[in-house]
Write a protein that holds these residues in place. Structure first.
Motif: not given
Length: 1115
Positions: A312-317, A337-345
């Motif tokens: 979902y994060l990738r789709s709205i980025s 959520f399963s990766s550290s990408n959530i922190f970057e977002w």
């Protein structure tokens, strides 16, 4: 600029406070000068009379409640909670908020309608007993403020509230309301605050008419069963500051006709708080997140449990998302959520975040985000319930220099505690104030925490820590919680200097020091003045309970389940601020008097159970406290029923079981049970009848009155209980209880066994909609089982054993969904065994009845059966071969029987008893598949054929009875391989041949084999063919030896005795050191044996009682 957490918490309440302040201003013309007004404004007599009627409808648990509401007083404007207009004298404010003092109980009667000038009405946090939410408030047309939060129990939202056209504040939350939200609420054009949350029964769609409430600041519809699309008309609420729609699993942000959705959010320019947690299809709309990101004043956003993911994060980025700089609190917990990408977002989307909640997500890789290079103001981070790969990600968080609170609970941390703390030793260690690591697998010794100089709260509970409590605890510590570990020893003296310390919880460890030493070390300095919570329960602390009056701030003292002993000294007083006192499950003894409780006016909960204490209170003693929970099980209260209980008006939990009381229970006690959620007065000798009073118990109350001498009828007010256990009394009538017209929809457990119930059962069981467990055993009931018992659709356990019921079982019982235990033994039931027995049945006992016919094929489907007892009937035909279907007896699986909740586990035998019937044919060899079978009794039938050799596969068998049949052939040798058999009976058959040689089979008495004329071998006296020759040449016995042959034996024994005696005692006589050592050795042996006996005596007695119960049950 850094925003503090205190400012954030303040901002969260601005909306509500703003509304409430308006009402303070609204009523300032009279509420602030009530005393002055009372001197100049006369009370309207009609309104005064209405207030007195309202008071009469309440049950006032405290004589001080509404004391000023005196019928002799004309000045009602000066009464407590009343505000009048200075100009007219009309009552305009009625504030009976139960959260300020204690809750009011009773009914709201219609006298309130006479208060037509009311503008402010607050009845929140009370316990009104109206059957349904009353429809009378809509008549108070001048109301501006109506708060009924958490006061009623059920009903529907009244439509007449829509007539309150001046209403500005409405709170109906936490009332168990059902039905839909009236669309007429859209007419309340002045409404600023609407709260219908946490009713868990409000259903249907959100009325689009709510969009007409243009003045609304606060809207909370959370925690209900609302469904459908969130109406776009809510976008018209341009003044809305807080919107709470969380935890309505049927709500949607869009539907098939509204693919974009969310545009209306952009109109809510004043919105500061938005909670959409639990909205399931939020991930299907990119527009919603874009619109949320454009809210200019958003401060708190909660999207917990919305099934958001990295995808979902990738789709709205693709479209940059920038939250307002005002966003301070973000909750993304319980997503995927399963990766550290959530922190970057997150940190790309907002720059001033103070609180971030990511607990209960699914991080599968090491979190590698570099917080040190990120400009952030993060103060609170929650990653509980995530898998942090054993702690390899912790270094990243240690670089958050503003971090004050970090929660890593349930995170699969399994390293040594020193390693984990070292990984957190970056700049965060200077700012960190709250660190929670509970419920992990952390190992190592209790650490030195002094490297965290600002730490206030540390929670290390439920890990695998050991060692002793260290000296290195930060001076700033306020709460230390290392409970449920393996910490031993005591408390170091340095704890006495922890001046801010408020709470210390070392429960469920292995502390083994003397209590007086522990408390001395804590009281060594200033800590004894600040300490409020002290929990040492479930340790091995020894010694007596010392005087603790010096702990002037102590509110909670928990010392349960230790090894404390001795008397509580006569002049001892507990800390006067104490609210909770738990000393249960120790070895305390002596006398407790009212002087021990001194001026403990704040005491709310006390537990002295499972000691050897005698409570002797003065006859006229009136405690200064009001208890909510009282546990005095096994304390001796004396033969008289404790009169001082009459003063305890707020009791919710009461346990005075096994207290040596043998008095008649006074009527006042039953009238005071209406507050109770649990009442246990069992195992006394209480007498008399229980009056049928017009009172209402708390819904779902647990009532335990077992093992007394109560007699007469069961009163109807017990119908509201959830558990009602009244076994072992002298009760004789159930009509009042069973046969009133109202439905009993809460009662789940009813135990009336071992009473004096007689005659036929009343046919009134259709009222008991929720009943799961019914025990009427050991009475003298007779007649047929009423057909209305088939209405007990939820029943799981039915026990009618040892009565005089007769006739056939009603077919209506097949309506019961999933019965797991049916015990109809020792009656006179007739007819064939019912074919409709449920497949979930685990215990079936029809013993000692008059059932006839063959075993029905439906028994083959009882896969979960653990006890099958059809003995002593008139059953005929063959034993079915489908025994292998009994998976609970053929597989090594643990039982999940609900019956275990009610009965001793030792009574659940995996047994089959078909004895004393007319069964014929062979014993099916399929019985050998029941490898978990413990007891098999097929005696006193007409079985023929040989005993199958597969019986040797029953390796769990403890009891086997095949006696009094017509079995023939040899005893299979495989039977000797079962080494657990303690009872064997093969008597009175036609068995032949040698009894197989085996340790077990020869150990039984000969009576186990008698009546089999062709059997031979030990333990029978009959010698098998071929054994005679061995018997003729047996060796010479000692009796046949001559005395001359024995002389060398006597001589060697004498010389051996002399050598051994003087070898030991001569050495002890000559050496003082050896003599002393030997005596110490003997003392050690005696002490060890004594301690073993003391520690195991209770367990041995329980084993004996269990054995006796098992014997009684099987008898």
């Amino acid at each position: 600029m850094k925003m503090s957490s205190v400012v954030v918490c303040t901002i969260k309440l601005v909306g509500t406070i703003f509304v409430v302040l308006q009402f303070d201003l609204l009523f300032s013309n009279y509420s602030g000068v009530v005393a002055v007004a009372a001197k100049h404004v006369a009370c309207i007599q009609k309104e005064r009379h209405a207030l007195l009627e309202l008071k009469a409808s309440f049950v006032l648990d405290d004589s001080n409640l509404l004391q000023s509401w005196d019928s002799k007083s004309d000045g009602c404007c000066a009464w407590e909670g009343i505000g009048c207009s200075n100009q007219t004298g009309h009552v305009e404010m009625l504030d009976l908020n139960g959260d300020q003092v204690i809750p009011f109980r009773g009914k709201i009667n219609r006298s309130v309608i006479d208060l037509q000038n009311l503008k402010y009405l607050n009845l929140s946090f009370n316990r009104m007993s109206n059957d349904n939410f009353p429809e009378l408030f809509g008549s108070l047309r001048n109301l501006r403020f109506l708060d009924l939060q958490s006061s009623f129990r059920g009903g529907r939202i009244p439509n007449d509230l829509a007539r309150l056209l001046h209403l500005q504040y409405l709170d109906l939350s936490w009332n168990g309301l059902k039905g839909t939200i009236p669309h007429q609420f859209g007419n309340l054009s002045h409404l600023q605050h609407l709260d219908l949350s946490s009713n868990y029964g409000v259903a249907g769609t959100i009325p689009h008419q709510l969009g007409n409430l243009s003045h609304l600041h606060y809207l909370d519809l959370s925690s209900n069963f609302l469904v459908g699309t969130i109406p776009h008309q809510l976008g018209s609420l341009s003044n809305l500051q807080e919107l709470h729609l969380e935890y309505n699993e049927g709500l949607k942000v869009q539907d098939q006709n509204n693919h974009a959705g969310g545009e209306w959010l952009s109109n809510l320019t004043l919105l500061t708080h938005l909670d959409l947690s639990g909205v399931p299809n939020l991930k299907s709309s990119h527009m919603w997140m874009q619109m949320i990101g454009k809210l200019p004043k958003i401060q708190e956003l909660k999207l917990s449990g919305c099934d958001l993911s990295d995808l979902y994060l990738r789709s709205i980025s693709r479209s940059p998302l920038n939250f307002s700089t005002s966003l301070a609190i973000l909750d993304l917990s319980s997503n995927t959520f399963s990766s550290s990408n959530i922190f970057e977002w997150v940190f790309n989307a907002t720059t001033n975040l103070i609180e971030l909640d990511l607990c209960d997500n699914f991080f599968e890789v090491t979190i590698s985000y570099d917080f040190g290079n990120t400009r952030n103001h993060l103060e609170k981070l929650d990653l509980s319930g995530t898998d942090l790969q054993g702690g390899t990600s912790l270094e990243s968080f240690s670089d958050i220099c503003s971090l004050q609170s970090m929660h890593l609970d349930y995170s699969n941390l399994n390293e040594d505690i020193s390693t984990i703390l070292r990984k957190l030793s970056g700049c965060a260690r200077y700012s960190l104030q709250d660190l929670s690591l509970h419920d992990n697998q952390i190992t190592g010794t209790f650490p030195d925490l002094s490297i965290f100089p600002s730490l206030k709260t540390i929670d290390l509970s439920t890990n695998k820590l050991n060692g002793k409590v260290p000296h290195g605890i930060p001076k700033s510590s306020e709460s230390l919680i290392p409970e449920s570990n393996s910490i031993e020893g005591g408390i170091p003296e340095s704890f006495g200097n922890l001046c801010p310390l408020r709470s210390l919880d070392l429960s469920s460890n292995k502390l083994n020091e003397d209590l007086s030493v522990i408390l001395h070390n804590i009281s060594f300095g200033c800590a004894k003045y600040s300490l409020q919570q002290l929990n040492f329960a479930r340790n091995k602390i020894t010694g007596m309970v010392p005087d603790m009056s010096g702990f002037s701030s102590l509110e909670s003292l928990l010392l349960s389940d230790n090894l404390l002993n001795g008397n509580i000294l006569k002049n001892y007083t507990f800390p006067y601020q104490l609210e909770r006192l738990y000393l249960d499950s120790n070895k305390l003894e002596g006398v407790i008097t009212d002087s021990h409780f001194g001026n403990m006016s704040k005491l709310m909960d006390v537990d002295l159970s499972h000691n050897s204490l005698v409570l002797k209170f003065s006859e006229d003693w009136v405690p200064s406290f009001q208890l909510y929970g009282m546990f005095l099980r096994s304390c001796i209260l004396g033969p008289r029923f404790p009169k001082w209980l009459q003063s305890q008006k707020h009791l919710q939990v009461l346990d005075i079981s096994d207290a040596g009381s043998s008095d008649v229970v006074p009527v006042w006690f039953w009238t005071q049970t209406t507050n109770l959620t649990s009442m246990n007065v069992s195992y006394n000798n209480l007498t008399g009848t229980i009056p049928n009073l017009p009172i209402r118990l708390n819904e779902c109350c647990q009532v335990i009155l077992d093992s007394n001498q109560f007699e007469g009828s069961i009163p109807s007010f017990f119908r509201r209980a959830e558990f009602l256990q009244m076994s072992k009394n002298k009760l004789s009538e159930t009509h009042l209880f069973l046969c009133s017209n109202s439905t009993i929809d809460k009662l789940r457990i009813l135990d009336l066994s071992m009473n004096q119930l007689s005659r036929k059962l009343h046919d009134c069981w259709s009222h008991l909609k929720a009943l799961e467990f019914l025990d009427l055993s050991d009475n003298t009931l007779c007649g047929e089982v009423p057909s209305s018992m088939g209405s007990l659709l939820e029943f799981k356990v039915l026990i009618l054993r040892n009565n005089s019921f007769y006739g056939k079982l009603p077919v209506s019982l097949k309506n019961c969904k999933n019965p797991i235990m049916l015990d109809l033994g020792d009656n006179r039931f007739t007819g064939p065994i019912p074919y409709w027995l449920g497949q979930q049945m685990q215990m079936l006992s029809l013993r000692r009845n008059q059932f006839y016919g063959s075993l029905p094929q439906s028994l083959c489907y009882l896969q979960n059966i653990e006890l099958l007892d059809l003995s002593e009937n008139n059953l005929s035909g063959r034993i079915f071969k489908c025994l292998k279907n009994f998976s609970a007896m053929s597989q090594n699986v643990s039982s999940t029987s609900v019956e275990r909740q009610f009965k001793n586990n030792k009574l659940i035998l995996r047994s089959i008893d078909l004895s004393r019937n007319q069964l014929i044919g062979d014993i099916p060899e399929e019985i050998g598949n029941l490898i978990e079978l413990v007891s098999l009794n097929l005696s006193s039938n007409k079985l023929t054929g040989e005993i199958s050799s597969k019986i040797g596969r029953l390796t769990s068998l403890d009891s086997l009875d095949l006696s009094r049949n017509h079995l023939s052939g040899p005893i299979p040798p495989s039977l000797a391989q079962i080494d657990r058999v303690s009872m064997l009976n093969l008597a009175d058959n036609n068995l032949s041949g040698r009894i197989p040689i085996g340790t077990q089979l020869q150990s039984f008495d000969a009576s186990s084999y008698q009546g089999n004329v062709d059997l031979c071998g030990k333990p029978l006296e009959k010698i098998c063919p071929g054994d005679e020759e061995v018997a003729h040449h047996k060796p010479e016995t000692h009796e046949e030896s001559s005395q001359e042959d024995k002389k060398p034996i006597y001589l060697s024994v004498t010389l051996g005795f002399i050598t051994g005696f003087w070898g030991l005692w001569g050495s002890l006589f000559l050496s003082r050191t050896w003599r002393h050592t030997y005596v110490l050795f003997l003392n050690y042996i005696v002490d060890t044996v004594y301690v073993f006996i003391v520690l195991n005596a209770t367990e041995f007695q329980m084993w004996l009682r269990g054995l006796k119960s098992l014997t009684d049950y099987l008898r």
